[in-house]
Design a protein around this motif. Structure first.
Motif, short mmCIF file in Angstrom:
data_model
loop_
_atom_site.label_atom_id
_atom_site.label_comp_id
_atom_site.label_asym_id
_atom_site.label_seq_id
_atom_site.Cartn_x
_atom_site.Cartn_y
_atom_site.Cartn_z
N ASN A 56 6.71 7.30 2.35
CA ASN A 56 6.64 8.16 1.16
C ASN A 56 6.95 9.62 1.47
N THR A 69 3.05 3.63 4.96
CA THR A 69 2.77 4.74 4.04
C THR A 69 3.58 5.99 4.35
N TRP A 70 3.95 6.23 5.62
CA TRP A 70 4.74 7.43 5.91
C TRP A 70 6.13 7.38 5.29
N PHE A 96 0.84 -1.19 0.00
CA PHE A 96 0.00 0.00 0.00
C PHE A 96 0.89 1.25 0.00
N GLY A 97 0.78 2.05 -1.05
CA GLY A 97 1.67 3.18 -1.20
C GLY A 97 3.05 2.80 -1.72
N ARG A 98 3.22 1.53 -2.11
CA ARG A 98 4.47 0.98 -2.63
C ARG A 98 5.58 0.90 -1.59
#
Length: 455
Positions: free
Chosen positions: A47, A44-45, A38-40
Motif C-alpha cells: 500500500n 501490507t507494505w 489484509f490491507g487489500r
C-alpha cells in the motif's frame, strides 16, 4: 534556495492523482475487490505506492514492467533491490526451470552441488570463509545475531538510527533523548522494550558509538556500509574504519549487512572499500528474484560458536533457533549460482555503475538549474534524491527531510510518465538490461516535473 510553493504543489499533486486514477481502472478494480487480503494487498507494505491503490502486475522482463491496464514502465525500483539482476534473467530462469523440471527436487533437506559453488563464489567476492543460507536477509540477520550473542556471551546489538536490516526486532531503534534506546516511530508491537536488546547510535558519529560500546554488553555492531532505506547516507571519511577499530577495542563483532549496498560493486562495499567484517549478510538480489539470503562468518566466530556447541551450550543442528526447513533449498541455490555466475558479473556492474553516474548527473544538473533545495547521492549502481540540501549526514537528518506531499507528487508524476521509482523513497537502481536511453528518459521527465514546481 526557493521555498516550496505548497499551494502549487497541492494543485500539481491533485492533477497527477486524477491522471493516475483515470489511467488505471483495472488496477483500481482489483484493489477494491481484494477484501479477503489484509490491507487489500498480498503484503501490507504494497500500500506504500502513491495514488490510493497500487499498480497490479501483468508481466515483467529485464527493466520493464507492464501493468494490468497495459502500461509499460521503465523500472528503476527493481523490487527495491530484489530484482537488481533484472526481472526474470534468462540464465536464472533456465537454471530454475531445469531444477524444477528436468532434475526435479525443489526442496529436499539435502545439500546440493550448487550450494557448494555459491559458497565458494561468495568467499571470492566478499572474503568470508564460511557461509550458511537462508530465504531472506531478514532471516540471515536474525540467525547471525544469535550466533554473535553465542560467540561473545553478550546480549545486545548496536544499530544506527533509521538503519535497514529487514524486519529484525532489535533494529527498529533510535537513540532516546536521555541516552537510552527507544523504539523507532511506527514500530509494530516490539516484543520487549528496545533498551533490553539494543543500543542505538547515530550514523557518522563515532563518539556516539563508543559511548554505547563502553557499557560492555554489545555482541555486535550491525550496520550497512551506507544507510539506504532512509535515502542514501554515505559514510564520512574514516567512519567505517573507526567502527572496525572500536569493535575490536571493546570486544564486539562487526556485522556488515550488504543487502542493499551490494550495488557498490561486484564484491559490494566490503570489497570496494576494503572492509573487515566478522559477520557478513546479503540477500534479495543474489537469487535473481528467487527468495534467498546468506550470511558469512569468520574463522574466529566459527571457532567460538563451535566451542559452545561442543560443550552442549547450544544446538545449531536441531532446535537452537537457527535455520529453517526451506533454507538452502535446491531451487534457491540453483538460482543463486546462475545469477552470480552469469548475470551479476564484473562487466555487468561496470555497465550499471556507469549508468547510475549518468542518472545522478542528470538529477544534479536539474537541481542546480532550478536551484532546488534537494540533494542526490550515489552508491555504485544505485542513486537517490532526497528533499534536503546539503545531503543528510545522519539517519535522523534524512528522516527529517521526508515530505509526504512532495514524495507522493514525485512518484505519481513519474508513474504517469512511464517511470517506476522505489515506493518507499526515491531510489533508482540500474540492472544489466538498463540502457542509457532509459536514464535519459528519466532525466527528461525529472526536469519536466521539477520545473513545474520550482521553475
Amino acid at each position: 534556495m526557493p521555498a516550496t510553493d505548497r499551494a502549487r504543489l497541492a494543485r500539481l499533486l491533485a492533477a497527477e492523482q486524477e491522471r493516475y486514477t483515470a489511467d488505471h481502472p483495472r488496477s483500481r478494480e482489483l484493489f477494491e475487490a481484494g477484501g479477503n487480503l489484509f490491507g487489500r494487498v498480498p503484503m501490507t507494505w504494497m500500500n506504500k505506492w502513491s495514488g490510493g491503490f497500487p499498480l497490479y502486475l501483468d508481466h515483467a522482463r529485464g527493466n520493464r514492467i507492464t501493468d494490468v491496464d497495459g502500461h509499460t514502465y521503465v523500472d528503476f525500483a527493481l523490487g527495491d533491490t530484489g530484482a537488481m539482476a533484472g526481472h526474470s534473467p534468462v540464465p536464472t530462469t533456465t537454471a530454475v526451470a531445469r531444477r524444477m523440471g528436468e532434475l526435479g527436487g525443489i526442496t529436499t533437506m539435502l545439500p546440493s552441488e550448487d550450494a557448494q559453488w555459491v559458497g565458494e563464489e561468495l568467499t571470492r567476492r566478499f572474503g568470508m570463509p564460511l557461509w550458511s543460507f537462508t530465504l531472506s536477509a531478514t532471516d540471515a540477520n536474525r540467525w547471525a545475531v544469535r550466533l554473535a550473542r553465542l560467540a561473545t556471551g553478550r546480549s545486545k546489538i548496536l544499530v544506527f538510527a533509521y538503519c535497514y536490516h529487514g524486519s529484525v526486532d532489535e533494529t527498529f531503534a533510535i537513540p532516546g533523548p536521555d541516552g537510552t534506546t527507544v523504539s523507532r516511530p511506527g514500530n509494530v508491537a516490539p516484543p520487549v522494550p528496545l533498551d533490553l536488546t539494543t543500543r542505538a547510535a547515530t550514523w557518522n558519529d563515532l563518539a556516539s558509538v563508543e559511548r554505547e560500546l563502553a557499557h560492555g554488553d554489545v555482541a555486535a555492531i550491525l550496520t550497512e556500509p551506507a544507510l539506504t532505506n532512509i535515502g542514501i547516507v554515505l559514510p564520512e571519511p574514516g567512519f567505517l574504519e573507526g567502527l572496525r577499530e572500536l569493535a575490536t577495542r571493546y570486544g564486539a563483532l562487526l556485522m556488515i549487512d550488504e543487502t542493499h549496498t551490494f550495488s557498490a560493486g561486484w564484491g559490494g562495499a566490503t570489497r570496494e572499500w576494503a572492509l573487515q567484517p566478522d559477520i557478513f549478510v546479503i540477500g534479495k538480489s543474489i537469487g535473481g528474484g528467487i527468495p534467498c539470503g546468506a550470511y558469512g562468518i569468520s574463522a574466529d566466530v566459527a571457532a567460538a560458536v563451535t566451542r559452545h556447541t561442543d560443550a552442549g551450550d547450544a544446538d545449531i543442528v536441531d532446535v537452537g533457533g537457527v535455520g529453517g526447513t526451506l533454507a538452502g533449498n535446491a531451487l534457491s541455490t540453483a538460482a543463486m549460482r546462475a545469477t552470480l555466475d552469469e548475470v551479476l558479473t564484473e562487466d555487468a556492474f561496470a555497465h550499471m555503475t556507469s549508468l547510475a553516474e549518468a542518472f545522478t548527473d542528470g538529477v544534479r544538473e536539474t537541481l542546480e538549474a532550478f536551484d532546488v533545495p534537494w540533494s542526490v547521492s550515489r552508491l555504485g549502481a544505485r542513486s537517490e534524491y532526497r528533499f534536503a540540501r546539503p545531503a543528510p549526514r545522519t539517519g535522523e537528518e534524512s528522516a527529517a527531510a521526508h515530505d509526504d506531499d512532495i514524495d507522493a507528487w514525485m512518484h505519481l508524476a513519474m508513474v504517469n510518465r512511464g517511470i517506476l521509482m522505489t515506493p518507499f523513497h526515491n531510489m533508482a537502481l540500474m540492472c544489466p538490461e538498463t540502457t542509457r536511453e532509459d536514464v535519459d528518459r528519466h532525466t527528461e521527465a525529472f526536469r519536466e516535473v521539477v520545473g513545474e514546481l520550482y521553475g
